[in-house]
Design an enzyme around this catalytic site. Structure first.
Site, PDB file in Angstrom:
ATOM      1  CG  LEU A 131     -37.143 -44.141   6.628  1.00  0.00           C
ATOM      2  CD1 LEU A 131     -38.421 -44.861   7.061  1.00  0.00           C
ATOM      3  CD2 LEU A 131     -36.161 -45.141   5.993  1.00  0.00           C
ATOM      4  N   GLY A 137     -32.954 -41.716  12.678  1.00  0.00           N
ATOM      5  CA  GLY A 137     -32.166 -41.794  11.450  1.00  0.00           C
ATOM      6  C   GLY A 137     -31.826 -43.239  11.165  1.00  0.00           C
ATOM      7  CB  ILE A 163     -36.968 -34.495   2.806  1.00  0.00           C
ATOM      8  CG1 ILE A 163     -37.530 -34.960   4.161  1.00  0.00           C
ATOM      9  CG2 ILE A 163     -37.745 -35.094   1.636  1.00  0.00           C
ATOM     10  CD1 ILE A 163     -37.311 -36.433   4.471  1.00  0.00           C
ATOM     11  CB  THR A 164     -32.754 -35.828  -1.172  1.00  0.00           C
ATOM     12  OG1 THR A 164     -31.897 -36.342  -0.157  1.00  0.00           O
ATOM     13  CG2 THR A 164     -31.902 -35.341  -2.333  1.00  0.00           C
ATOM     14  N   GLY A 346      -2.243 -31.221  -5.699  1.00  0.00           N
ATOM     15  CA  GLY A 346      -1.456 -30.380  -4.809  1.00  0.00           C
ATOM     16  C   GLY A 346      -2.259 -29.182  -4.330  1.00  0.00           C
ATOM     17  CD  GLU A 370     -30.919 -44.232  -1.096  1.00  0.00           C
ATOM     18  OE1 GLU A 370     -31.112 -45.461  -1.123  1.00  0.00           O
ATOM     19  OE2 GLU A 370     -31.297 -43.457  -1.984  1.00  0.00           O
TER      20      GLU A 370
END
Length: 386
Positions: A131, A137, A163-164, A346, A370
């Site tokens: 998309l 974006g 694009i994942t 720590g 998303e």
């Protein structure tokens, strides 16, 4: 009037509980030992994909008529949560398969569903979602990618960004402008295959976290696809994209919950064995209060995710705002909990000898993709002020 509530009503089913146990066992056995190496190498974990596929957890949401398990939305959230508990990169395998396929499930023709959902269900293919663009974006409707009908083919030109699982997936849901000047109503959705002429994948982004899940641009240069690979009618793509996000923002919320839970689990173990002033640090009230807040917030996020997923499964009104709420809340919790986990460890927490620094880096993206949490808050406000 006397009320006799049935307190057994509000709980997950036995099937959900068994699913969680099965996914957790696989995650701890096959994925957790690999998580640090996946992060260090930045390579996609094909062995994890194989393990998830063999167990049927790579795309549980696909309906049975297309070869899938037909799992409900809550079940899919549980799968993603349990995988993310040990490795966020790996959790993007089921999460992005759902993201990429949901437009087809929601609006695709029956022929298209059979064509592309079946290979995903049987593990032969993965599915990504395209998309966003560099200059489109949060304002996705301003995209510039174009699609023109040429006889019995669509010809696509443009570049999609962020694009994942790009380069790993075989299929891509691509949004493109088919009617310039019509705004969001001039956008259509298509399925593009990695082997289509004119389709190429760019170099991987160098990222803060989720390094085992490649993120790339994809290039469409006179990319030619059959006309029947349009998803729904022309001009309905942006509507389908928003409907998809109503369902899949929940998966990012589930990923966030898994990250938070993983950080909590690691913190409990460390606090019990780490000693200062002659006592385990779990004895110190200040740290107990931090842990208590981490647990409270994570459980609240989990229940909101499940409630939203149940609403999605029932097809109820109000999914848009509750899904946005669940994603924004859970991801904010994940960022806080993982950051607090590093603090509890720590100096050790700042090293790669322990998983919490990786979890903190991985958690950050859940506030961004998303829909940034700022955009999600806009979505919530607009929905409740209608």
């Amino acid at each position: 009037m006397a009320l006799n509530p049935d307190f057994s009503i509000y709980r997950l089913t036995d099937e959900h509980d068994m699913l969680r146990s099965a996914v957790r066992e696989l995650a701890e056995d096959k994925i957790q030992p690999r998580a640090a190496d996946i992060d260090e190498s930045g390579e996609f974990p094909y062995d994890v994909l194989d393990a998830l596929t063999a167990a049927g957890f790579h795309a549980t949401h696909i309906p049975e008529q297309y070869g899938g398990l037909g799992a409900d939305s809550v079940a899919t959230a549980i799968v993603i949560e349990e995988v993310a508990r040990v490795c966020a990169s790996s959790s993007l395998i089921p999460a992005v398969n759902k993201l990429g396929t949901m437009p087809v499930i929601l609006a695709g023709s029956e022929d298209l569903k059979k064509q592309v959902l079946t290979p995903v269900a049987n593990g032969e293919a993965m599915f990504s979602y395209a998309l966003s663009e560099r200059e489109a974006g949060s304002d996705a409707a301003s995209m510039r990618t174009r699609a023109v009908l040429d006889g019995d083919h669509w010809v696509l030109n443009g570049t999609k960004a962020w694009i994942t699982n790009a380069g790993v997936s075989s299929y891509y849901t691509v949004m493109a402008v088919t009617e310039p000047g019509a705004g969001a109503r001039g956008i259509s959705a298509f399925v593009v295959n990695k082997d289509d002429p004119g389709f190429t994948v760019g170099t991987k982004e160098r990222k803060l976290g989720i390094k085992g899940s490649p993120t790339c641009e994809i290039y469409l240069e006179n990319c030619t696809i059959p006309a029947d690979r349009i998803i729904g009618a022309p001009g309905t793509g942006f509507k389908t994209a928003l409907q998809t996000l109503d369902h899949t923002r929940l998966t990012i919320g589930a990923q966030a919950v898994g990250l938070a839970q993983g950080a909590i689990d690691a913190s409990i173990g460390y606090m019990k064995q780490r000693k200062q002033f002659g006592r385990p640090i779990s004895d110190f009230q200040g740290l107990q209060f931090m842990l208590a807040d981490m647990v409270m917030q994570t459980e609240a996020a989990r229940q909101l995710i499940y409630a939203a997923a149940a609403k999605a499964e029932r097809g109820e009104l109000g999914l848009t705002w509750i899904s946005a709420s669940a994603k924004a809340f859970a991801s904010d919790v994940a960022m806080k909990v993982t950051t607090d986990a590093v603090q509890l460890f720590g100096g050790a927490g700042y090293t790669r000898d322990f998983p919490v620094e990786r979890m903190m880096r991985d958690a950050k993206i859940t506030q961004i993709y998303e829909g940034t949490n700022q955009i999600n808050r806009m979505v919530i406000a607009r929905q409740i002020l209608k």
